[in-house]
Design a protein around this motif. Sequence first.
Motif, PDB file in Angstrom:
ATOM      1  N   ILE A  58       6.674   4.659   0.914  1.00 11.67           N
ATOM      2  CA  ILE A  58       6.537   3.081   1.564  1.00 11.67           C
ATOM      3  C   ILE A  58       7.592   2.389   1.056  1.00 11.67           C
ATOM      4  N   GLY A  62       6.639  -2.465   4.171  1.00 14.39           N
ATOM      5  CA  GLY A  62       5.522  -1.959   4.546  1.00 14.39           C
ATOM      6  C   GLY A  62       5.605  -0.602   5.317  1.00 14.39           C
ATOM      7  N   PHE A  77       2.090  -0.132   6.986  1.00 10.89           N
ATOM      8  CA  PHE A  77       1.264  -0.846   6.364  1.00 10.89           C
ATOM      9  C   PHE A  77       1.404  -2.370   6.555  1.00 10.89           C
ATOM     10  N   VAL A  79      -0.479  -5.655   4.696  1.00 14.70           N
ATOM     11  CA  VAL A  79      -1.239  -5.867   3.577  1.00 14.70           C
ATOM     12  C   VAL A  79      -1.363  -7.360   3.453  1.00 14.70           C
ATOM     13  N   ILE A  84      -5.756  -4.170   4.223  1.00 12.08           N
ATOM     14  CA  ILE A  84      -4.842  -3.254   4.616  1.00 12.08           C
ATOM     15  C   ILE A  84      -4.945  -2.698   6.097  1.00 12.08           C
ATOM     16  N   PHE A  86      -3.264   0.131   8.674  1.00 16.99           N
ATOM     17  CA  PHE A  86      -2.290   1.059   9.021  1.00 16.99           C
ATOM     18  C   PHE A  86      -1.847   1.130  10.434  1.00 16.99           C
ATOM     19  N   TRP A 117      -7.593  -1.654   0.216  1.00 15.25           N
ATOM     20  CA  TRP A 117      -7.033  -1.011  -0.873  1.00 15.25           C
ATOM     21  C   TRP A 117      -7.280  -1.484  -2.454  1.00 15.25           C
ATOM     22  N   LEU A 126      -7.074   3.877  -1.025  1.00 14.50           N
ATOM     23  CA  LEU A 126      -7.003   3.496   0.344  1.00 14.50           C
ATOM     24  C   LEU A 126      -8.703   3.777   0.803  1.00 14.50           C
TER      25      LEU A 126
END
Length: 139
Positions: A58, A62, A77, A79, A84, A86, A117, A126
């Motif tokens: 990561i 992100g 990601f 956040v 979160i 994806f 998360w 996750l």
Amino acid sequence: MDVRSVVQWGGVWVGLLVAALGSSVAPSAAQNGFPFNTELTLEAAPMRGSKRIPNLEIGPSGEVIIELWCKGARGRFSVAGDTIVFVPGAVDDRGCPADRAAADDALLAALADISGWRRQGDVLVLTGTRELRFRRNTN
């Protein structure tokens, strides 16, 4: 010692105390945040005939590089608090055997389905329809 000297030395001691407390508080706060700039490995056993275990790298914003059971992928990601999302990117299909390709596809689908998360020490959990646990690489 006059009053001015006492006040100056008092200020120095207060400054040192604040610096010491700040340095002891910062790591625990950082431990609870999302693990940007981190490499993590899925808590799973390798598939039969392979030593590979999926991992995430990561980046600071992100962006994520994913090495799966056989395939490789990219994504991002997003956040916000404990939420979160994806967003999958390109997948590098490496001519995988059917069982590993299916496992890779299932893991990518599970990542695309995550919505929350949390951190548990060195583990990023996750959550979605399936819980995925990734342990921070410490080597």
